[in-house]
Design a protein around this motif. Structure first.
Motif, PDB file in Angstrom:
ATOM      1  N   ILE A  20       0.840  -1.183   0.000  1.00  0.00           N
ATOM      2  CA  ILE A  20       0.000   0.000   0.000  1.00  0.00           C
ATOM      3  C   ILE A  20       0.888   1.250   0.000  1.00  0.00           C
ATOM      4  O   ILE A  20       1.784   1.389   0.823  1.00  0.00           O
ATOM      5  CB  ILE A  20      -0.924   0.022   1.234  1.00  0.00           C
ATOM      6  CG1 ILE A  20      -1.816  -1.229   1.270  1.00  0.00           C
ATOM      7  CG2 ILE A  20      -1.777   1.286   1.245  1.00  0.00           C
ATOM      8  CD1 ILE A  20      -2.821  -1.307   0.165  1.00  0.00           C
ATOM      9  N   PRO A  29       0.415   1.258   7.080  1.00  0.00           N
ATOM     10  CA  PRO A  29      -0.613   0.217   7.197  1.00  0.00           C
ATOM     11  C   PRO A  29      -0.053  -1.032   7.853  1.00  0.00           C
ATOM     12  O   PRO A  29       1.163  -1.242   7.904  1.00  0.00           O
ATOM     13  CB  PRO A  29      -1.005  -0.053   5.745  1.00  0.00           C
ATOM     14  CG  PRO A  29       0.195   0.333   4.949  1.00  0.00           C
ATOM     15  CD  PRO A  29       0.829   1.483   5.686  1.00  0.00           C
ATOM     16  N   SER A  32       0.635  -6.985   5.206  1.00  0.00           N
ATOM     17  CA  SER A  32      -0.059  -8.219   4.845  1.00  0.00           C
ATOM     18  C   SER A  32       0.688  -9.402   5.443  1.00  0.00           C
ATOM     19  O   SER A  32       1.919  -9.381   5.538  1.00  0.00           O
ATOM     20  CB  SER A  32      -0.110  -8.375   3.319  1.00  0.00           C
ATOM     21  OG  SER A  32      -0.765  -7.293   2.708  1.00  0.00           O
ATOM     22  N   LEU A  38       0.401  -9.011  -1.039  1.00  0.00           N
ATOM     23  CA  LEU A  38      -0.334  -8.407  -2.144  1.00  0.00           C
ATOM     24  C   LEU A  38       0.374  -8.639  -3.473  1.00  0.00           C
ATOM     25  O   LEU A  38       1.575  -8.428  -3.592  1.00  0.00           O
ATOM     26  CB  LEU A  38      -0.475  -6.906  -1.926  1.00  0.00           C
ATOM     27  CG  LEU A  38      -1.416  -6.419  -0.832  1.00  0.00           C
ATOM     28  CD1 LEU A  38      -1.302  -4.906  -0.684  1.00  0.00           C
ATOM     29  CD2 LEU A  38      -2.855  -6.809  -1.135  1.00  0.00           C
ATOM     30  N   ALA A  99      -6.750  -1.718   5.633  1.00  0.00           N
ATOM     31  CA  ALA A  99      -5.347  -2.091   5.829  1.00  0.00           C
ATOM     32  C   ALA A  99      -4.781  -1.534   7.129  1.00  0.00           C
ATOM     33  O   ALA A  99      -3.692  -1.918   7.542  1.00  0.00           O
ATOM     34  CB  ALA A  99      -4.504  -1.598   4.649  1.00  0.00           C
ATOM     35  N   ASN A 112      -8.430 -10.646  11.409  1.00  0.00           N
ATOM     36  CA  ASN A 112      -7.632 -10.391  10.212  1.00  0.00           C
ATOM     37  C   ASN A 112      -8.503 -10.495   8.971  1.00  0.00           C
ATOM     38  O   ASN A 112      -9.532 -11.184   8.967  1.00  0.00           O
ATOM     39  CB  ASN A 112      -6.432 -11.340  10.122  1.00  0.00           C
ATOM     40  CG  ASN A 112      -6.859 -12.790  10.076  1.00  0.00           C
ATOM     41  OD1 ASN A 112      -7.339 -13.279   9.058  1.00  0.00           O
ATOM     42  ND2 ASN A 112      -6.702 -13.500  11.191  1.00  0.00           N
ATOM     43  N   LEU A 113      -8.098  -9.814   7.918  1.00  0.00           N
ATOM     44  CA  LEU A 113      -8.880  -9.790   6.688  1.00  0.00           C
ATOM     45  C   LEU A 113      -8.974 -11.156   6.031  1.00  0.00           C
ATOM     46  O   LEU A 113      -9.936 -11.449   5.326  1.00  0.00           O
ATOM     47  CB  LEU A 113      -8.254  -8.791   5.704  1.00  0.00           C
ATOM     48  CG  LEU A 113      -8.660  -7.326   5.862  1.00  0.00           C
ATOM     49  CD1 LEU A 113      -7.839  -6.448   4.935  1.00  0.00           C
ATOM     50  CD2 LEU A 113     -10.142  -7.149   5.582  1.00  0.00           C
ATOM     51  N   ALA A 167      -9.392 -10.813   0.534  1.00  0.00           N
ATOM     52  CA  ALA A 167      -8.657  -9.969   1.481  1.00  0.00           C
ATOM     53  C   ALA A 167      -7.699  -9.037   0.748  1.00  0.00           C
ATOM     54  O   ALA A 167      -7.556  -7.858   1.110  1.00  0.00           O
ATOM     55  CB  ALA A 167      -7.897 -10.837   2.479  1.00  0.00           C
ATOM     56  N   GLN A 168      -7.038  -9.548  -0.267  1.00  0.00           N
ATOM     57  CA  GLN A 168      -6.114  -8.695  -1.028  1.00  0.00           C
ATOM     58  C   GLN A 168      -6.853  -7.526  -1.663  1.00  0.00           C
ATOM     59  O   GLN A 168      -6.394  -6.378  -1.611  1.00  0.00           O
ATOM     60  CB  GLN A 168      -5.387  -9.517  -2.103  1.00  0.00           C
ATOM     61  CG  GLN A 168      -4.351 -10.469  -1.552  1.00  0.00           C
ATOM     62  CD  GLN A 168      -3.379 -10.929  -2.637  1.00  0.00           C
ATOM     63  OE1 GLN A 168      -2.968 -10.153  -3.497  1.00  0.00           O
ATOM     64  NE2 GLN A 168      -3.002 -12.201  -2.580  1.00  0.00           N
ATOM     65  N   ARG A 171      -7.981  -4.992   0.964  1.00  0.00           N
ATOM     66  CA  ARG A 171      -6.845  -4.246   1.521  1.00  0.00           C
ATOM     67  C   ARG A 171      -6.499  -3.025   0.668  1.00  0.00           C
ATOM     68  O   ARG A 171      -5.928  -2.062   1.167  1.00  0.00           O
ATOM     69  CB  ARG A 171      -5.646  -5.192   1.626  1.00  0.00           C
ATOM     70  CG  ARG A 171      -4.759  -4.949   2.812  1.00  0.00           C
ATOM     71  CD  ARG A 171      -3.740  -6.050   3.020  1.00  0.00           C
ATOM     72  NE  ARG A 171      -4.007  -6.780   4.248  1.00  0.00           N
ATOM     73  CZ  ARG A 171      -4.311  -8.063   4.326  1.00  0.00           C
ATOM     74  NH1 ARG A 171      -4.371  -8.792   3.230  1.00  0.00           N
ATOM     75  NH2 ARG A 171      -4.557  -8.624   5.481  1.00  0.00           N
ATOM     76  N   THR A 172      -6.853  -3.055  -0.605  1.00  0.00           N
ATOM     77  CA  THR A 172      -6.514  -1.947  -1.509  1.00  0.00           C
ATOM     78  C   THR A 172      -7.592  -0.868  -1.560  1.00  0.00           C
ATOM     79  O   THR A 172      -7.429   0.122  -2.285  1.00  0.00           O
ATOM     80  CB  THR A 172      -6.278  -2.461  -2.943  1.00  0.00           C
ATOM     81  OG1 THR A 172      -7.516  -2.924  -3.505  1.00  0.00           O
ATOM     82  CG2 THR A 172      -5.237  -3.573  -2.955  1.00  0.00           C
TER      83      THR A 172
END
Length: 322
Positions: A20, A29, A32, A38, A99, A112-113, A167-168, A171-172
């Motif tokens: 990120i 952030p 990951s 990512l 994130a 967690n995501l 999740a990826q 996160r963006t």
């Protein structure tokens, strides 16, 4: 996508790892996890899955049905309904700046995501899909097996990799291009009214909604009445559902104040239709609620202060997130 991501290493034997790229006034952030770094391929796959209705039991509901991009990934309803047709028990939270979050859901029940999607996918009141059947169907789709191979170098699709791809993508989803952000970067200035509103905000709101994320990601009882029928008892428990500590009864995660014009109605039960109702709540606070947070007090301000505060909050509106 390119505006919030940058590559960190590439070689001929691996996918391009990304991070990120947040603005300078944001904190770093949360990284990951190593198992789900990512990548462009993983993010693209997660986005496809997010908008795919075949992830639901009736092939009619996607993640985006309740988390709509044009509404900051919320849906403007007090309570959403899914596969069963029954209304959910809490308001749909928007999805952005995840994130930076250490827990998810109104009660922080997910840490967690990578674990976030399982409940929504399998709940009969949300997407209602059987995860084994979902994987079986996706494994029969050559475009999906190819995409998962590119993203994760796996030959068979499992629910864990579905959740990792989602999740990826989530996160963006970064919201950082508001007027407020432009001011912080020295590219713009507040009007006199917005500056007045900023001062009102700092005095009355920033303890639980600190910039630049405008949430402390903590849990607070903000004076919402606990007078529910037995049918709505689930709404009153809050963080207690996770900790089983009576001091957490009625505490809910602090939502961000970014993009408020698109995320109404407000509170965990969607009880307030607009900002005026929210501000009236804090002006006429019931101080008798059990576990009410000491940070939550009466806000005494004039109509001029209130209108200035609303003008400042409008500076937190960013563009469409996608």
């Amino acid at each position: 996508m390119s505006s919030v991501l940058w590559g960190c290493n590439t070689n001929s034997n691996s996918t391009n790892k990304l991070q990120i790229n947040s603005p300078s006034h944001f904190p770093k952030p949360i990284p990951s996890p190593n198992r789900n770094e990512l990548t462009q391929e993983g993010i693209a796959l997660g986005r496809r899955l997010f908008f795919d209705t075949t992830l639901s039991a009736n092939n009619q509901i996607s993640c985006a049905s309740c988390h709509q991009p044009e509404l900051a990934f919320s849906d403007n309803k007090p309570f959403s309904s899914g596969h069963s047709g029954r209304f959910l028990k809490r308001n749909t939270p928007p999805l952005f700046n995840m994130a930076w979050a250490e827990s998810f859901f109104w009660d922080g029940g997910v840490k967690n995501l990578e674990s976030l999607s399982f409940a929504a996918l399998s709940s009969p009141d949300e997407m209602g899909v059987d995860l084994e059947e979902l994987c079986l169907g996706l494994n029969q789709d050559k475009t999906y097996t190819s995409a998962f191979k590119q993203a994760f170098d796996v030959d068979s699709i499992s629910s864990a990799y579905i959740s990792r791809a989602l999740a990826q993508y989530m996160r963006t989803l970064v919201s950082y291009d508001s007027r407020y952000d432009s001011v912080q970067l020295g590219l713009s200035q507040f009007s006199d009214r917005q500056l007045h509103g900023h001062n009102v905000f700092v005095k009355n709101c920033a303890s639980c909604h600190p910039p630049p994320l405008f949430t402390d990601n903590g849990f607070h009882h903000n004076g919402i009445s606990q007078k529910y029928t037995a049918h709505h008892l689930y709404l009153t428990t809050g963080r207690f559902r996770i900790t089983r500590d009576s001091i957490d009864l009625g505490k809910y995660k602090t939502p961000s104040l970014r993009n408020l014009s698109r995320t109404a109605p407000y509170m965990h039960d969607g009880r307030f239709e607009d900002l005026d109702e929210v501000l009236n709540h804090y002006q006429n606070l019931d101080l008798k609620n059990q576990n009410q947070d000491i940070l939550v007090t009466h806000i005494e301000f004039s109509d001029v202060d209130k209108n200035a505060l609303k003008a400042f909050l409008k500076t937190l509106e960013g563009g469409t997130i996608d």
